[in-house]
Design an enzyme around this catalytic site. Structure first.
Site, PDB file in Angstrom:
ATOM      1  N   TYR A  99       0.839  -1.210   0.000  1.00 43.39           N
ATOM      2  CA  TYR A  99       0.000   0.000   0.000  1.00 43.39           C
ATOM      3  C   TYR A  99       0.874   1.260   0.000  1.00 43.39           C
ATOM      4  O   TYR A  99       0.712   2.135  -0.839  1.00 43.39           O
ATOM      5  CB  TYR A  99      -0.902  -0.032   1.232  1.00 43.39           C
ATOM      6  N   GLN A 145       0.244   4.487  20.550  1.00 46.80           N
ATOM      7  CA  GLN A 145       0.478   5.074  19.215  1.00 46.80           C
ATOM      8  C   GLN A 145      -0.599   6.116  18.922  1.00 46.80           C
ATOM      9  O   GLN A 145      -1.708   6.013  19.438  1.00 46.80           O
ATOM     10  CB  GLN A 145       0.509   3.983  18.119  1.00 46.80           C
ATOM     11  N   ASP A 149       3.519  -0.831  12.242  1.00 44.11           N
ATOM     12  CA  ASP A 149       2.418   0.079  12.585  1.00 44.11           C
ATOM     13  C   ASP A 149       3.030   1.427  13.019  1.00 44.11           C
ATOM     14  O   ASP A 149       3.791   1.483  13.983  1.00 44.11           O
ATOM     15  CB  ASP A 149       1.628  -0.543  13.744  1.00 44.11           C
TER      16      ASP A 149
HETATM   17  P1  NAD Z   1     -12.708   2.076   0.564  1.00 42.93           P
HETATM   18  O1  NAD Z   1     -12.076   0.742   0.655  1.00 42.93           O
HETATM   19  O2  NAD Z   1     -14.037   2.286   1.208  1.00 42.93           O
HETATM   20  O3  NAD Z   1     -12.899   2.507  -0.960  1.00 42.93           O
HETATM   21  C1  NAD Z   1     -12.081   2.059  -2.005  1.00 42.93           C
HETATM   22  C2  NAD Z   1     -12.965   1.796  -3.209  1.00 42.93           C
HETATM   23  O4  NAD Z   1     -12.146   1.402  -4.320  1.00 42.93           O
HETATM   24  C3  NAD Z   1     -13.954   0.639  -2.962  1.00 42.93           C
HETATM   25  O5  NAD Z   1     -15.228   1.013  -3.451  1.00 42.93           O
HETATM   26  C4  NAD Z   1     -13.355  -0.516  -3.760  1.00 42.93           C
HETATM   27  O6  NAD Z   1     -14.324  -1.436  -4.186  1.00 42.93           O
HETATM   28  C5  NAD Z   1     -12.707   0.234  -4.919  1.00 42.93           C
HETATM   29  N1  NAD Z   1     -11.601  -0.508  -5.547  1.00 42.93           N
HETATM   30  C6  NAD Z   1     -10.553  -1.113  -4.930  1.00 42.93           C
HETATM   31  N2  NAD Z   1      -9.745  -1.668  -5.843  1.00 42.93           N
HETATM   32  C7  NAD Z   1     -10.285  -1.402  -7.067  1.00 42.93           C
HETATM   33  C8  NAD Z   1      -9.908  -1.719  -8.400  1.00 42.93           C
HETATM   34  N3  NAD Z   1      -8.799  -2.445  -8.667  1.00 42.93           N
HETATM   35  N4  NAD Z   1     -10.697  -1.284  -9.419  1.00 42.93           N
HETATM   36  C9  NAD Z   1     -11.828  -0.576  -9.163  1.00 42.93           C
HETATM   37  N5  NAD Z   1     -12.235  -0.244  -7.916  1.00 42.93           N
HETATM   38  C10 NAD Z   1     -11.467  -0.653  -6.887  1.00 42.93           C
HETATM   39  O7  NAD Z   1     -11.638   3.121   1.102  1.00 42.93           O
HETATM   40  P2  NAD Z   1     -11.735   4.693   1.336  1.00 42.93           P
HETATM   41  O8  NAD Z   1     -11.447   4.949   2.746  1.00 42.93           O
HETATM   42  O9  NAD Z   1     -12.971   5.238   0.713  1.00 42.93           O
HETATM   43  O10 NAD Z   1     -10.474   5.187   0.503  1.00 42.93           O
HETATM   44  C11 NAD Z   1     -10.595   5.792  -0.782  1.00 42.93           C
HETATM   45  C12 NAD Z   1      -9.228   6.259  -1.249  1.00 42.93           C
HETATM   46  O11 NAD Z   1      -8.686   7.199  -0.338  1.00 42.93           O
HETATM   47  C13 NAD Z   1      -8.202   5.128  -1.381  1.00 42.93           C
HETATM   48  O12 NAD Z   1      -7.415   5.351  -2.534  1.00 42.93           O
HETATM   49  C14 NAD Z   1      -7.370   5.272  -0.139  1.00 42.93           C
HETATM   50  O13 NAD Z   1      -6.058   4.794  -0.328  1.00 42.93           O
HETATM   51  C15 NAD Z   1      -7.401   6.774   0.084  1.00 42.93           C
HETATM   52  N6  NAD Z   1      -7.177   7.091   1.508  1.00 42.93           N
HETATM   53  C16 NAD Z   1      -8.166   6.936   2.428  1.00 42.93           C
HETATM   54  C17 NAD Z   1      -7.910   7.222   3.761  1.00 42.93           C
HETATM   55  C18 NAD Z   1      -8.976   7.113   4.817  1.00 42.93           C
HETATM   56  O14 NAD Z   1      -8.673   7.318   6.002  1.00 42.93           O
HETATM   57  N7  NAD Z   1     -10.224   6.819   4.506  1.00 42.93           N
HETATM   58  C19 NAD Z   1      -6.648   7.655   4.165  1.00 42.93           C
HETATM   59  C20 NAD Z   1      -5.655   7.782   3.207  1.00 42.93           C
HETATM   60  C21 NAD Z   1      -5.936   7.514   1.877  1.00 42.93           C
HETATM   61  N1  UDP Z   2      -5.914  -0.365  15.869  1.00 44.66           N
HETATM   62  C1  UDP Z   2      -6.274  -0.858  17.124  1.00 44.66           C
HETATM   63  N2  UDP Z   2      -7.365  -1.672  17.205  1.00 44.66           N
HETATM   64  C2  UDP Z   2      -8.126  -1.998  16.135  1.00 44.66           C
HETATM   65  C3  UDP Z   2      -7.763  -1.484  14.857  1.00 44.66           C
HETATM   66  C4  UDP Z   2      -6.639  -0.677  14.774  1.00 44.66           C
HETATM   67  O1  UDP Z   2      -5.623  -0.566  18.134  1.00 44.66           O
HETATM   68  O2  UDP Z   2      -9.119  -2.742  16.304  1.00 44.66           O
HETATM   69  C5  UDP Z   2      -4.754   0.546  15.781  1.00 44.66           C
HETATM   70  C6  UDP Z   2      -3.741   0.194  14.702  1.00 44.66           C
HETATM   71  O3  UDP Z   2      -2.793  -0.736  15.190  1.00 44.66           O
HETATM   72  C7  UDP Z   2      -3.144   1.550  14.406  1.00 44.66           C
HETATM   73  C8  UDP Z   2      -4.296   2.525  14.632  1.00 44.66           C
HETATM   74  O4  UDP Z   2      -5.245   1.828  15.428  1.00 44.66           O
HETATM   75  O5  UDP Z   2      -2.123   1.846  15.321  1.00 44.66           O
HETATM   76  C9  UDP Z   2      -4.969   2.983  13.340  1.00 44.66           C
HETATM   77  O6  UDP Z   2      -5.270   1.834  12.586  1.00 44.66           O
HETATM   78  P1  UDP Z   2      -6.082   1.885  11.218  1.00 44.66           P
HETATM   79  O7  UDP Z   2      -6.055   0.509  10.636  1.00 44.66           O
HETATM   80  O8  UDP Z   2      -7.393   2.530  11.440  1.00 44.66           O
HETATM   81  O9  UDP Z   2      -5.269   2.913  10.310  1.00 44.66           O
HETATM   82  P2  UDP Z   2      -3.699   3.066   9.923  1.00 44.66           P
HETATM   83  O10 UDP Z   2      -2.879   2.156  10.777  1.00 44.66           O
HETATM   84  O11 UDP Z   2      -3.639   2.699   8.482  1.00 44.66           O
HETATM   85  O12 UDP Z   2      -3.429   4.487  10.218  1.00 44.66           O
END
Ligand code: NAD
Ligand code: UDP
Length: 313
Positions: free
Chosen positions: A145, A209, A271
């Site tokens: 990722y 964290q 993490d």
């Molecule tokens: P999500 O998993 O709800 O949405 C992702 C969407 O992309 C889903 O609808 C999934 O079906 C679709 N998808 C995945 N792979 C695909 C593919 N190969 N072809 C077509 N569709 C595909 O996640 P989200 O939280 O809505 O995240 C959306 C975007 O924002 C992502 O690119 C994610 O990396 C980025 N992002 C989100 C967060 C967050 O905290 N929500 C943080 C950082 C980045």
């Molecule tokens: N985490 C946790 N319990 C859970 C899920 C996540 O303590 O049930 C922790 C995880 O280890 C991380 C933080 O919460 O330190 C945020 O995790 P998340 O998967 O939401 O996002 P990311 O690690 O991608 O920021």
């Protein structure tokens, strides 16, 4: 003439909120999704609307469409989901972004990439400004990722330099809100669902964290401002309020079921120990900052999950 928008990942959590905003503004929307973590229910209310089209498609496969703007969000975002098939995740980030940039170049569209704070890895600089180059493990379980998003950013800038493609790169920090999946696996939805079900809240590690949590409506406003503005980025969009995961657990528990137990599980590999955005660029260049505090954002999020769990019995 109304603008035509392609939203990849449009049936997902963030994508479906963006669909709503653009549809409500009277724009045309093509929602493209392979439904890996997306749900038809998230966009069902627009099916049949004259301005809305839904395409089941995987971004790793090229597609030809005539659009003015590409909002490229397709990619699983929760560690549980992106680690379930890490090779596919890397393909989605690289090939998916490559294909969408190819599409944008062909039709002269502007492309916004949903990048992530994960490009900073387990940061040695705190809080993180856009100029920080990150500390990412290339061979760990998060690498598919993190490195995927890093190469996606690289591709954007090379398309801009080589072909003059208009790009916008947004580094999204942890965002939460209604329409996350109950089994999404990210921390806010996990804690809320556990508390609603009367189960212990699972702290990974000792819960010291930190993360900074942004409510979805604030995030989408920042995304739209970045797309509409003149600045390429990368720009951090997130809420600078920083909380330990234990503090988050306590807040969620105390709102839903005070007295519920907190249990610990091993901290997953790599993490990040701390994360908080510097948002000076977003403030200065986009006039954006988040409006909702964590407590204000938890309320509608808890209400959403309460309703969903009741529907599901
Ligand atoms: P999500 O998993 O709800 O949405 C992702 C969407 O992309 C889903 O609808 C999934 O079906 C679709 N998808 C995945 N792979 C695909 C593919 N190969 N072809 C077509 N569709 C595909 O996640 P989200 O939280 O809505 O995240 C959306 C975007 O924002 C992502 O690119 C994610 O990396 C980025 N992002 C989100 C967060 C967050 O905290 N929500 C943080 C950082 C980045
Ligand atoms: N985490 C946790 N319990 C859970 C899920 C996540 O303590 O049930 C922790 C995880 O280890 C991380 C933080 O919460 O330190 C945020 O995790 P998340 O998967 O939401 O996002 P990311 O690690 O991608 O920021």
């Amino acid at each position: 003439m109304t603008r035509r928008n392609l939203i990849t990942g449009g049936a997902g959590f963030l994508g479906s909120h963006l669909v709503d905003r653009l549809m409500e503004a009277g724009e045309e929307v093509i929602c493209l999704d392979n439904f890996h973590t997306g749900r038809k229910d998230n966009i069902r209310h627009w099916l049949g609307h004259a301005n809305f089209e839904l395409i089941r498609h995987d971004v790793t496969v090229p597609i030809r469409l005539e659009v003015d703007r590409v909002w490229h969000l397709a990619c699983p975002a929760s560690p549980v989901h992106y680690q379930s098939n890490p090779i596919k995740t890397a393909k989605t980030s690289f090939l998916g972004t490559y294909n969408m940039l190819g599409l944008a170049r062909r039709v002269g569209a502007r492309l916004l990439l949903a990048s992530t704070s994960e490009v900073y890895g387990d940061p040695e600089v705190h809080p993180q400004p856009e100029s920080y180059r990150g500390c990412v493990n290339t061979i760990g379980i998060r690498s598919c990722y993190d490195e995927g998003k890093r190469i996606a950013e690289t591709l954007c800038f090379d398309y801009q330099r080589m072909h003059g493609t208009e790009i916008r790169v947004m580094r999204i920090f942890n965002t939460y809100g209604p329409r996350m999946l109950p089994d999404d696996g990210r921390v806010v939805s996990n804690f809320i669902v556990q508390a609603l079900q009367g189960l212990p809240l699972t702290l990974y590690g000792d819960g010291s964290q930190t993360r900074s949590f942004c409510y979805v409506d604030d995030l989408i406003e920042g995304m739209i401002r970045l797309m509409n503005g003149d600045h390429t980025g990368p720009i951090n969009i997130g809420n600078p309020g920083e909380f330990t995961i234990r503090q988050l657990a306590e807040r969620v528990r105390d709102r839903i079921r005070p007295g519920l137990e907190l249990t610990t599980q091993p901290l997953p590999q790599d993490d990040p120990l701390q994360r908080k955005p510097v948002i000076d660029l977003a403030r200065d260049l986009l006039g954006w900052e988040p409006k909702l505090s964590l407590d204000e954002g938890l309320e509608p999020t808890i209400a959403y999950f309460r309703e969903r769990l009741q529907e599901g019995g």
